[in-house]
Scaffold this active site. Structure first.
Site, PDB file in Angstrom:
ATOM      1  N   LYS A   1      47.538 -69.441 -57.337  1.00 33.42           N
ATOM      2  CA  LYS A   1      47.632 -68.869 -56.337  1.00 33.42           C
ATOM      3  C   LYS A   1      49.096 -68.455 -55.982  1.00 33.42           C
ATOM      4  CE  LYS A   1      45.080 -69.603 -51.830  1.00 33.42           C
ATOM      5  NZ  LYS A   1      44.373 -70.572 -50.977  1.00 33.42           N
TER       6      LYS A   1
ATOM      7  N   SER B   1      41.379 -62.403 -48.651  1.00 31.08           N
ATOM      8  CA  SER B   1      42.417 -61.755 -48.059  1.00 31.08           C
ATOM      9  C   SER B   1      43.256 -61.877 -47.918  1.00 31.08           C
ATOM     10  CB  SER B   1      41.485 -61.752 -46.640  1.00 31.08           C
ATOM     11  OG  SER B   1      41.489 -63.175 -46.401  1.00 31.08           O
ATOM     12  N   ILE B   2      43.387 -63.797 -48.238  1.00 31.19           N
ATOM     13  CA  ILE B   2      45.090 -64.612 -47.687  1.00 31.19           C
ATOM     14  C   ILE B   2      46.347 -64.417 -49.389  1.00 31.19           C
ATOM     15  CG2 ILE B   2      46.132 -65.986 -47.642  1.00 31.19           C
ATOM     16  CD1 ILE B   2      45.059 -64.563 -44.948  1.00 31.19           C
ATOM     17  N   ALA B   3      45.186 -64.216 -50.083  1.00 40.88           N
ATOM     18  CA  ALA B   3      45.792 -64.285 -52.422  1.00 40.88           C
ATOM     19  C   ALA B   3      44.948 -64.537 -52.959  1.00 40.88           C
ATOM     20  CB  ALA B   3      45.641 -66.536 -52.323  1.00 40.88           C
ATOM     21  N   GLN B   4      45.279 -64.465 -54.202  1.00 40.54           N
ATOM     22  CA  GLN B   4      44.394 -64.382 -54.941  1.00 40.54           C
ATOM     23  C   GLN B   4      45.302 -65.449 -56.629  1.00 40.54           C
ATOM     24  OE1 GLN B   4      44.380 -60.436 -56.214  1.00 40.54           O
ATOM     25  NE2 GLN B   4      45.893 -60.763 -57.659  1.00 40.54           N
ATOM     26  N   VAL B   5      44.034 -66.492 -57.059  1.00 42.07           N
ATOM     27  CA  VAL B   5      44.211 -66.948 -58.178  1.00 42.07           C
ATOM     28  C   VAL B   5      44.162 -66.284 -59.139  1.00 42.07           C
ATOM     29  CG1 VAL B   5      43.293 -69.296 -58.885  1.00 42.07           C
ATOM     30  CG2 VAL B   5      43.193 -68.113 -56.716  1.00 42.07           C
TER      31      VAL B   5
ATOM     32  N   LEU C   1      41.012 -64.832 -61.836  1.00 42.85           N
ATOM     33  CA  LEU C   1      39.691 -65.950 -61.220  1.00 42.85           C
ATOM     34  C   LEU C   1      39.208 -65.557 -60.278  1.00 42.85           C
ATOM     35  CD1 LEU C   1      40.931 -68.767 -62.924  1.00 42.85           C
ATOM     36  CD2 LEU C   1      39.370 -67.372 -63.779  1.00 42.85           C
ATOM     37  N   ALA C   2      39.818 -65.654 -58.215  1.00 46.28           N
ATOM     38  CA  ALA C   2      39.110 -64.770 -57.761  1.00 46.28           C
ATOM     39  C   ALA C   2      39.950 -64.257 -57.053  1.00 46.28           C
ATOM     40  CB  ALA C   2      38.679 -66.536 -56.968  1.00 46.28           C
TER      41      ALA C   2
ATOM     42  N   ASP D   1      37.178 -76.770 -44.169  1.00 45.47           N
ATOM     43  CA  ASP D   1      36.732 -75.287 -44.619  1.00 45.47           C
ATOM     44  C   ASP D   1      35.280 -75.650 -45.870  1.00 45.47           C
ATOM     45  OD1 ASP D   1      35.721 -72.438 -44.472  1.00 45.47           O
ATOM     46  OD2 ASP D   1      37.177 -72.549 -45.600  1.00 45.47           O
TER      47      ASP D   1
END
Length: 552
Positions: A152, A134-138, A130-131, A287
């Protein structure tokens, strides 16, 4: 020294910075000659790049260097005490979107984390992310009970990549520390420490889950904010499973209008949410840019926000929270003398600071704003200008306050995006006043006393021995104030008189506390002897203080 293995990467970084003319961020007298040489070797940038402002060129350079440097830029944007305003604004706009990594790697990471196959943990798992950041993806998934969730997962080898980049930054910070004339004020190593801490926290997805869980609890049943539920049975340090939510991104104004969302009500809720998180809960989403805030489209007449991404949360020490609230209230009331006094009393500025000069500087910043309609005044802009003025008077602020300032800028930006004519002052002032009355009023004091009575009762058996030891040392002269001149003896006489007054006042306070314990704070189910114990403790305290007064 910079390790030799880092030199190729360092040269590439220097080349990208030179091509984007990032050295122009520095005064001409402080620009490294090495970058000028690299400039000569690099192909000339296109005309479209040269006409861009310096902050945008820096943002493009960080994007070219890769996702970790994008993350560094986002974190650095919170340090408005170190960066020019235009550069900080440009870095705030950095988008943390990168190419996804293969779904097979995501599946493998999840299976390692849970020690079971994907099929054993999830009823379905969508390989298309879905997204991706730089740190993770979902990824989207469903649980065995049919609940829709998002999963995630950290990027492969992300820890090693961040360690290498942080090591390089730390080496560069060491060079700056040894060569820059203002290194003591810039504190480059402290900046790297802050970046490293933020990144390490973001790499712990279980910590992010805990953040989401606490924020959800704080706003349980709220009509202002919805926080997705954490699925703890499917969460670890490297994998986070959350309830799947749907909404409209807060910056998609066309979609909000098409859904019939009341944008004015939504903007006012956003401002109230900020002050509620900071001063009621002391736990705020730090954030809060447009990408992390959605709007619940199912409630157009009474819209609410949906919070996403809980990797960076903020809180303040209780002391700073008090001083900050008082500063905001003084600012709302245009009490410049109070603002100057509070900055010194809070310890943010040296005790010998000239209050009249600081008050005049604050007035110089604020008065031009207050000549305009309140709906046109940016509270965030005023706060930033005040910090800049105070910094010229040796202001010292903790990173939490800088993070709060950045969050205020984000929240106000969202509010004005939704409703350009929103009166931030009229919306914020009553909310802060109401919350602060609850936090510091008589009922709050009684609640604090009720919490502390068990502590006092637990310590009560030790009090007679402590008082006896103190009186024994005083009687033996171990606590005697020795002086060597008539002037100092006069000071001693006045101090002793003040001590006697303070002792009798303390005796009265002790008796009052004992009375309060008996009359107000004793639990309903307390044994019959509890009241007598409280009275005896009060009487013992009064007697001890009276004996001390007679001896002094």
């Amino acid at each position: 020294m910079i390790p030799l293995r880092q030199l190729p990467r360092l040269l590439r970084i220097a080349g990208v910075l030179a091509r984007h003319r990032v050295d122009e961020l520095l005064p001409a007298s402080r620009r490294p000659r090495s970058l000028a040489w690299l400039r000569a070797l690099m192909p000339a940038p296109g005309a479209d790049l040269l006409v861009l402002p310096r902050g945008e060129r820096l943002a493009l350079a960080l994007t070219a260097l890769g996702p970790i440097f994008v993350k560094f830029g986002q974190i650095l944007s919170t340090r408005r005490d170190l960066l020019p305003a235009d550069v900080a604004d440009a870095l705030t706009q950095l988008q943390d979107r990168v190419a996804p990594f293969p779904a097979a790697q995501a599946r493998a990471a999840i299976e390692r984390a849970f020690g079971a196959t994907i099929e054993a943990r999830y009823a379905s798992f969508d390989d298309a992310p879905l997204a991706s950041a730089s740190i993770a993806q979902v990824h989207a998934a469903t649980l065995a009970d049919g609940r829709e969730v998002v999963v995630k997962v950290l990027r492969p080898d992300i820890h090693a990549r961040i360690d290498a980049d942080v090591a390089l930054l730390r080496a560069l910070a060491g060079v700056v520390e040894r060569t820059h004339p203002s290194a003591d004020k810039i504190r480059p190593q402290a900046i790297v420490d802050e970046i490293e801490t933020t990144l390490v926290n973001e790499l712990d997805l279980q910590r992010e889950g805990a953040n989401a869980s606490l924020l959800r609890r704080n706003f349980a049943g709220s009509d202002d904010l919805y926080v997705p539920e954490v699925v703890w049975s499917h969460t670890s340090a490297g994998v986070l499973t959350l309830e799947r939510v749907r909404g409209i991104p807060v910056d998609d104004l066309a979609a909000l209008d098409a859904a019939g969302i009341d944008r004015v009500a939504l903007a006012e809720k956003g401002v109230r949410l900020f002050y509620t998180q900071v001063f009621r809960d002391n736990f705020f989403h730090a954030d809060a840019h447009a990408g992390n805030i959605w709007v619940d489209a199912t409630r157009p007449a009474d819209p609410r926000f949906i919070a996403l991404d809980f990797g960076i949360m903020g809180s303040l020490p209780e002391r700073d929270q008090y001083w900050l609230a008082e500063n905001f209230l003084a600012l709302f009331n245009q009490d410049y003398a109070r603002i100057a006094e509070l900055h010194v009393r809070a310890g943010w500025m040296p005790a010998d600071a000239r209050l009249d000069e600081l008050e005049a500087a604050v007035r110089t910043v604020c008065e031009p704003y207050f000549t305009r309609p309140l709906s046109e005044i940016s509270l965030a802009e005023v706060v930033v200008k005040l910090f800049e003025v105070a910094r010229r008077h040796d202001l010292t602020l903790q990173p939490q306050l800088i993070l709060l300032q950045k969050t205020l800028l984000n929240i106000e930006g969202v509010g004005r995006l939704l409703h350009p004519r929103i009166d931030i002052w009229a919306t914020a002032k009553p909310v802060l006043e109401r919350i602060w009355r609850r936090r510091s009023g008589p009922r709050a004091v009684l609640r604090t006393l009720r919490r502390r009575v068990p502590e006092w009762l637990a310590a009560a058996p030790d009090m007679p021995q402590l008082v006896h030891g103190w009186l024994s040392r005083a009687n033996a002269g171990e606590m005697e104030l020795r002086v060597a001149s008539d002037d100092l003896k006069e000071i001693e006489r006045r101090l002793r008189h003040g001590q006697r007054v303070a002792i009798w006042l303390s005796a009265g306070v002790s008796l009052a506390v004992a009375t309060a314990c008996v009359a107000l704070l004793a639990p309903a189910g307390a044994p019959p002897g509890a009241r007598w114990v409280a009275w005896l403790l009060g009487a013992a305290a009064v007697g001890a203080f009276a004996l001390a007064a007679r001896r002094s």
